[in-house]
Design a protein around this motif. Structure first.
Motif, PDB file in Angstrom:
ATOM      1  N   VAL A  71       0.868  -1.496  -0.129  1.00 52.32           N
ATOM      2  CA  VAL A  71       0.120  -0.128  -0.112  1.00 52.32           C
ATOM      3  C   VAL A  71       0.799   1.506  -0.277  1.00 52.32           C
ATOM      4  N   LYS A  72       0.856   2.475  -0.702  1.00 49.01           N
ATOM      5  CA  LYS A  72       1.141   2.889  -1.372  1.00 49.01           C
ATOM      6  C   LYS A  72       0.776   4.517  -1.875  1.00 49.01           C
ATOM      7  N   SER A  73       0.958   5.645  -1.452  1.00 47.11           N
ATOM      8  CA  SER A  73       0.040   6.349  -1.896  1.00 47.11           C
ATOM      9  C   SER A  73       1.393   7.098  -2.852  1.00 47.11           C
ATOM     10  N   ASP A  75       1.664  10.601  -2.268  1.00 51.69           N
ATOM     11  CA  ASP A  75       2.866  11.367  -0.980  1.00 51.69           C
ATOM     12  C   ASP A  75       3.821  10.897  -0.855  1.00 51.69           C
ATOM     13  N   SER A  76       4.023   9.768  -1.248  1.00 52.68           N
ATOM     14  CA  SER A  76       5.760   9.543  -0.310  1.00 52.68           C
ATOM     15  C   SER A  76       6.386   9.653  -1.976  1.00 52.68           C
ATOM     16  N   PHE A  77       5.627   9.811  -2.946  1.00 51.37           N
ATOM     17  CA  PHE A  77       6.633   9.963  -4.491  1.00 51.37           C
ATOM     18  C   PHE A  77       7.381  11.232  -4.833  1.00 51.37           C
ATOM     19  N   ASP A  78       8.692  10.875  -4.904  1.00 51.77           N
ATOM     20  CA  ASP A  78       9.524  11.800  -4.820  1.00 51.77           C
ATOM     21  C   ASP A  78       8.963  12.153  -6.512  1.00 51.77           C
ATOM     22  N   PHE A  79       8.570  13.895  -7.170  1.00 54.59           N
ATOM     23  CA  PHE A  79       8.459  13.908  -8.125  1.00 54.59           C
ATOM     24  C   PHE A  79       9.688  14.487  -9.052  1.00 54.59           C
ATOM     25  N   ALA A  80      10.528  15.024  -8.294  1.00 50.49           N
ATOM     26  CA  ALA A  80      12.018  15.772  -8.683  1.00 50.49           C
ATOM     27  C   ALA A  80      13.205  14.803  -8.793  1.00 50.49           C
ATOM     28  N   ALA A  81      12.508  12.850  -8.504  1.00 53.95           N
ATOM     29  CA  ALA A  81      13.403  12.745  -8.195  1.00 53.95           C
ATOM     30  C   ALA A  81      13.388  11.945  -9.913  1.00 53.95           C
ATOM     31  N   ILE A  82      12.066  12.514 -10.696  1.00 50.70           N
ATOM     32  CA  ILE A  82      12.146  11.925 -12.136  1.00 50.70           C
ATOM     33  C   ILE A  82      11.900  12.737 -13.037  1.00 50.70           C
ATOM     34  N   PRO A  83      12.161  13.688 -12.982  1.00 55.53           N
ATOM     35  CA  PRO A  83      11.931  15.224 -14.020  1.00 55.53           C
ATOM     36  C   PRO A  83      11.232  14.295 -15.654  1.00 55.53           C
ATOM     37  N   GLY A 109       8.579   2.285 -18.993  1.00 56.58           N
ATOM     38  CA  GLY A 109      10.165   2.741 -18.713  1.00 56.58           C
ATOM     39  C   GLY A 109      11.161   1.465 -17.656  1.00 56.58           C
ATOM     40  N   PRO A 110      12.288   1.969 -17.681  1.00 55.30           N
ATOM     41  CA  PRO A 110      13.408   0.906 -17.352  1.00 55.30           C
ATOM     42  C   PRO A 110      13.219   0.736 -15.911  1.00 55.30           C
ATOM     43  N   SER A 111      13.049   0.060 -15.625  1.00 55.52           N
ATOM     44  CA  SER A 111      13.406  -0.815 -13.695  1.00 55.52           C
ATOM     45  C   SER A 111      13.324   0.172 -13.130  1.00 55.52           C
ATOM     46  N   GLY A 112      12.657   0.047 -11.814  1.00 50.68           N
ATOM     47  CA  GLY A 112      13.140   0.733 -10.873  1.00 50.68           C
ATOM     48  C   GLY A 112      12.883   2.526 -10.872  1.00 50.68           C
ATOM     49  N   THR A 113      11.925   2.717 -12.022  1.00 52.00           N
ATOM     50  CA  THR A 113      12.055   4.105 -12.108  1.00 52.00           C
ATOM     51  C   THR A 113      11.052   4.799 -11.508  1.00 52.00           C
ATOM     52  N   GLY A 114       9.373   4.183 -10.552  1.00 51.22           N
ATOM     53  CA  GLY A 114       8.499   3.688 -10.090  1.00 51.22           C
ATOM     54  C   GLY A 114       7.244   3.888 -10.515  1.00 51.22           C
ATOM     55  N   LYS A 115       7.821   3.241 -11.182  1.00 52.93           N
ATOM     56  CA  LYS A 115       6.436   2.546 -12.423  1.00 52.93           C
ATOM     57  C   LYS A 115       5.452   1.717 -11.307  1.00 52.93           C
ATOM     58  N   THR A 116       5.730   1.044 -10.720  1.00 51.07           N
ATOM     59  CA  THR A 116       4.437   0.176  -9.784  1.00 51.07           C
ATOM     60  C   THR A 116       3.926   1.312  -8.667  1.00 51.07           C
ATOM     61  N   HIS A 117       5.074   2.226  -7.636  1.00 51.75           N
ATOM     62  CA  HIS A 117       5.304   3.450  -7.022  1.00 51.75           C
ATOM     63  C   HIS A 117       3.788   4.076  -7.713  1.00 51.75           C
ATOM     64  N   VAL A 118       3.796   4.465  -8.761  1.00 49.14           N
ATOM     65  CA  VAL A 118       2.392   5.546  -9.280  1.00 49.14           C
ATOM     66  C   VAL A 118       0.820   4.621  -9.061  1.00 49.14           C
ATOM     67  N   SER A 239      17.569   3.995 -12.272  1.00 47.30           N
ATOM     68  CA  SER A 239      16.740   3.663 -11.587  1.00 47.30           C
ATOM     69  C   SER A 239      16.455   4.112  -9.676  1.00 47.30           C
ATOM     70  N   TYR A 240      15.896   4.172  -9.436  1.00 46.34           N
ATOM     71  CA  TYR A 240      15.884   5.066  -8.190  1.00 46.34           C
ATOM     72  C   TYR A 240      16.395   4.528  -6.916  1.00 46.34           C
ATOM     73  N   ARG A 241      16.250   3.066  -7.083  1.00 45.90           N
ATOM     74  CA  ARG A 241      16.638   1.868  -6.154  1.00 45.90           C
ATOM     75  C   ARG A 241      18.297   2.548  -5.792  1.00 45.90           C
ATOM     76  N   LEU A 242      19.070   2.699  -7.212  1.00 41.09           N
ATOM     77  CA  LEU A 242      20.359   2.820  -7.603  1.00 41.09           C
ATOM     78  C   LEU A 242      20.520   3.989  -7.623  1.00 41.09           C
TER      79      LEU A 242
HETATM   80  P1  ADP Z   1       9.986   0.065 -11.256  1.00 39.79           P
HETATM   81  O1  ADP Z   1       8.071  -0.420 -10.754  1.00 39.79           O
HETATM   82  O2  ADP Z   1       9.806   1.304 -12.159  1.00 39.79           O
HETATM   83  O3  ADP Z   1      10.815  -0.913 -11.402  1.00 39.79           O
HETATM   84  P2  ADP Z   1       9.166   1.258  -8.408  1.00 39.79           P
HETATM   85  O4  ADP Z   1       8.114   1.608  -7.845  1.00 39.79           O
HETATM   86  O5  ADP Z   1       9.212  -0.526  -7.903  1.00 39.79           O
HETATM   87  O6  ADP Z   1      10.049   0.794 -10.271  1.00 39.79           O
HETATM   88  O7  ADP Z   1      10.809   1.505  -7.461  1.00 39.79           O
HETATM   89  C1  ADP Z   1      11.420   1.065  -6.661  1.00 39.79           C
HETATM   90  C2  ADP Z   1      11.519   1.568  -5.659  1.00 39.79           C
HETATM   91  O8  ADP Z   1      11.636   2.502  -5.138  1.00 39.79           O
HETATM   92  C3  ADP Z   1       9.880   1.368  -4.982  1.00 39.79           C
HETATM   93  O9  ADP Z   1      10.463   1.193  -3.503  1.00 39.79           O
HETATM   94  C4  ADP Z   1       8.838   2.767  -4.695  1.00 39.79           C
HETATM   95  O10 ADP Z   1       8.732   3.492  -3.969  1.00 39.79           O
HETATM   96  C5  ADP Z   1      10.661   3.530  -4.452  1.00 39.79           C
HETATM   97  N1  ADP Z   1      10.420   4.306  -5.863  1.00 39.79           N
HETATM   98  C6  ADP Z   1      11.190   5.148  -7.411  1.00 39.79           C
HETATM   99  N2  ADP Z   1      10.759   5.688  -7.737  1.00 39.79           N
HETATM  100  C7  ADP Z   1      10.458   6.604  -6.350  1.00 39.79           C
HETATM  101  C8  ADP Z   1      10.095   8.190  -6.432  1.00 39.79           C
HETATM  102  N3  ADP Z   1      10.439   9.018  -7.349  1.00 39.79           N
HETATM  103  N4  ADP Z   1       9.844   9.157  -5.215  1.00 39.79           N
HETATM  104  C9  ADP Z   1       9.816   7.735  -4.012  1.00 39.79           C
HETATM  105  N5  ADP Z   1      10.091   6.330  -4.387  1.00 39.79           N
HETATM  106  C10 ADP Z   1      10.515   6.539  -5.178  1.00 39.79           C
END
Ligand code: ADP
Ligand code: MG
Length: 260
Positions: A71-73, A75-83, A109-118, A239-242
């Motif tokens: 469960v992710k909202s 609100d916790s997504f950092d838009f600045a990290a992905i212009p 988008g590629p892996s780790g860019t927040g697609k699942t989070h969004v 990738s946000y993780r990287l």
């Molecule tokens: P993807 O589905 O694109 O591979 P995820 O949504 O799984 O990426 O993101 C990987 C991890 O990084 C998750 O824990 C996610 O919550 C976090 N994350 C990714 N992008 C952001 C962001 N812009 N702000 C906050 N957390 C992010």
């Protein structure tokens, strides 16, 4: 004898499905008596509490039923990290009107860019609007469809999948599908076409989707339906993780260098 009316009232309120009335009526009555609030206003307050609780329970049920991976909202997504991502569009989608219009969303988008989070954030927002949501991955959905077909309950599952106001299919593209799997997934999209919204996330650009579905004809027909009324979220970036782990490494090596 004196508690007979209480017992009866409890019974009636349960039968009427008014759990908050039952829980609160006594406490609120004393409060209202102390404040000199009249009967009508007492009942009004009690009904408001019941309505609020009912709404909360519905949202809770929607979230449970959606089977989100987490469960992710937003609100916790950092838009600045992905212009590259159109923040205004995401916030607009968060309002859920696209679901009323039965439009689709595709996040690429590629892996780790927040697609699942969004996707999770938009799913949660839809639940909070009281809309029914289903969350799954492409691989899990195809597996479920194949299993249902073998067990002769495909029709029931297909009905269930068309009933959601929003169906989220995460991670399309990581696993190539068998011809039958591809066809079953195509059928789901087809049955939902203009009946309900689909949100798909994929690491592959559209011109590579044939590699998932195998057949060019099927991919064409699927994209045709999916993209007829669609909002595309371009999520190209690092990738946000990287990035986060690199930041952690940097700050720890900076600490090592800094004697203070
Ligand atoms: P993807 O589905 O694109 O591979 P995820 O949504 O799984 O990426 O993101 C990987 C991890 O990084 C998750 O824990 C996610 O919550 C976090 N994350 C990714 N992008 C952001 C962001 N812009 N702000 C906050 N957390 C992010
Ligand atoms: Mg993902």
């Amino acid at each position: 004898m004196s508690d007979v009316p209480q017992v009866l009232l409890a019974h009636h309120l349960k039968a009427l499905k008014l759990p908050t009335f039952l829980r609160e009526y006594d406490k609120l009555a004393r409060q209202c008596a102390a404040e000199g609030v009249d009967h009508t206003r007492y009942l009004l307050r009690l009904s408001e509490l019941e309505l609020l609780d009912r709404e909360r329970r519905l949202i809770e049920r929607r979230i449970q039923a959606a089977r989100f991976s987490a469960v992710k909202s937003l609100d916790s997504f950092d838009f600045a990290a992905i212009p590259a991502l159109n923040k205004m569009l995401v916030l607009e989608l968060e309002r859920g009107e696209y679901i009323e219009r039965r439009e689709n969303v595709i996040a690429l988008g590629p892996s780790g860019t927040g697609k699942t989070h969004v996707a999770l954030g938009l799913g949660l927002a839809a639940c909070q609007k009281g809309l029914s949501v289903g969350f799954t991955t492409a691989a899990a959905l195809v597996h479920e469809l194949l299993e249902a077909r073998d067990e002769r309950r495909l029709l029931r599952l297909q009905k269930q999948l068309t009933a959601y106001r929003l169906l989220i299919i995460d991670e399309l593209g990581y696993v190539p599908l068998s011809p039958t799997g591809a066809e079953l997934l195509f059928e789901v999209m087809s049955q939902r076409y203009e009946r309900g919204s689909v949100l798909v996330t994929s690491n592959l650009p559209f011109d590579e989707w044939t590699s998932v579905f195998g057949s060019e004809r099927l991919t064409g027909a699927l994209l045709d339906r999916l993209t007829h009324h669609v909002h595309v979220l371009e999520m190209n970036g690092e990738s946000y993780r990287l990035k986060a782990s690199r930041r952690r490494r940097h700050s720890s090596s900076a600490e090592a260098l800094d004697p203070s």
